[in-house]
Design a protein around this motif. Structure first.
Motif, mmCIF file in Angstrom:
data_model
loop_
_atom_site.group_PDB
_atom_site.id
_atom_site.type_symbol
_atom_site.label_atom_id
_atom_site.label_comp_id
_atom_site.label_asym_id
_atom_site.label_seq_id
_atom_site.Cartn_x
_atom_site.Cartn_y
_atom_site.Cartn_z
ATOM 1 N N ARG A 75 -5.299 -1.610 -3.773
ATOM 2 C CA ARG A 75 -5.777 -2.568 -2.783
ATOM 3 C C ARG A 75 -6.595 -3.696 -3.396
ATOM 4 O O ARG A 75 -6.510 -4.840 -2.898
ATOM 5 C CB ARG A 75 -6.589 -1.864 -1.704
ATOM 6 N N THR A 112 -4.025 -3.750 5.611
ATOM 7 C CA THR A 112 -4.515 -2.415 5.273
ATOM 8 C C THR A 112 -4.321 -1.451 6.432
ATOM 9 O O THR A 112 -3.858 -0.316 6.253
ATOM 10 C CB THR A 112 -6.007 -2.476 4.906
ATOM 11 N N THR A 156 0.829 -1.209 0.000
ATOM 12 C CA THR A 156 0.000 0.000 0.000
ATOM 13 C C THR A 156 0.862 1.257 0.000
ATOM 14 O O THR A 156 0.522 2.260 -0.629
ATOM 15 C CB THR A 156 -0.955 0.027 1.203
#
Length: 231
Positions: free
Chosen positions: A75, A99, A69
């Motif tokens: 994503r 995440t 990320t």
């Protein structure tokens, strides 16, 4: 008589925020450029699960996901790798963990290296109102950003870091808000070998709706800008 004290040397402090901002930009460019040398999705799906003990693969997957990320890997691609390698339940859990970890790293970089230099530019009417909203309603504001279809993940991270939102509400809102979209993409990838299954059809339908919602949102934004410019 003693000689007068020498005049103090000019302080370099006023420049330091800009040096830190320049360092942040260099780090982000380097992270994005590193994708020319490696790919998080290929690393995760290239037999890594078979070469590591099971108890190591989960933490390493979350770490690679987080670094991905930071390197601006979309994503959905990382979530698809989670679904293909880990299935639905474990894939969703580790994708949400990765995440959240990636958001925390981005927030720390943005807050530590870029916020001080950019804060003076948040005093305009629109940006000032957004900054006050994030400062006063941090959890709710970040949660809305995470739930909005099509909102760039990295942009939300650094935008929040440059605002006045506190770290804990940011992290909690991120961990909660990314669950729906993460679950949809992980489920779609995990059930891709069964295209007629309810899980695949439902997740594919939600992805299509998210895409339509993104297009509509962009269209409305462009229309409002044209109206504001005409008025």
């Amino acid at each position: 008589m003693s000689e007068p004290d020498a005049a103090p040397a000019p302080s370099a402090a006023p420049r330091s925020p800009w040096w830190r901002l320049a360092l942040l930009i260099v780090l982000l460019v380097a992270a994005a450029g590193s994708l020319l040398l490696w790919s998080p999705t290929e690393l995760l799906s290239g037999g890594l699960a078979n070469r590591l003990p099971g108890y190591w693969f989960g933490p390493l997957f979350a770490l690679v996901y987080a670094v991905g990320t930071l390197a601006f890997v979309p994503r959905p691609a990382l979530n698809a790798a989670a679904g293909l390698l880990l299935g639905i339940q474990q894939g969703v859990a580790l994708a949400v963990l990765g995440t959240t970890l990636g958001a925390a790293l981005a927030f720390a970089l943005g807050r530590g290296l870029g916020r001080e230099a950019l804060r003076p530019y948040l005093r305009g009417k629109v940006l000032g109102a957004l900054d006050r909203r994030f400062t006063e309603q941090g959890f709710r504001s970040v949660l809305v950003l995470r739930l909005l279809p099509g909102m760039p993940f990295q942009a939300a991270n650094y935008g929040a870091a440059f605002s006045g939102v506190r770290f804990t509400p940011f992290l909690l809102a991120t961990a909660i808000g990314v669950v729906p979209t993460t679950a949809v993409y992980v489920t779609a990838a995990a059930s891709a070998d069964r295209p007629g299954s309810a899980a695949f059809l439902l997740s594919a339908g939600v992805i299509a709706l998210l895409g339509v919602g993104t297009v509509v949102g962009l269209w409305r934004t462009a229309r409002n800008r044209r109206r504001a410019a005409a008025g």
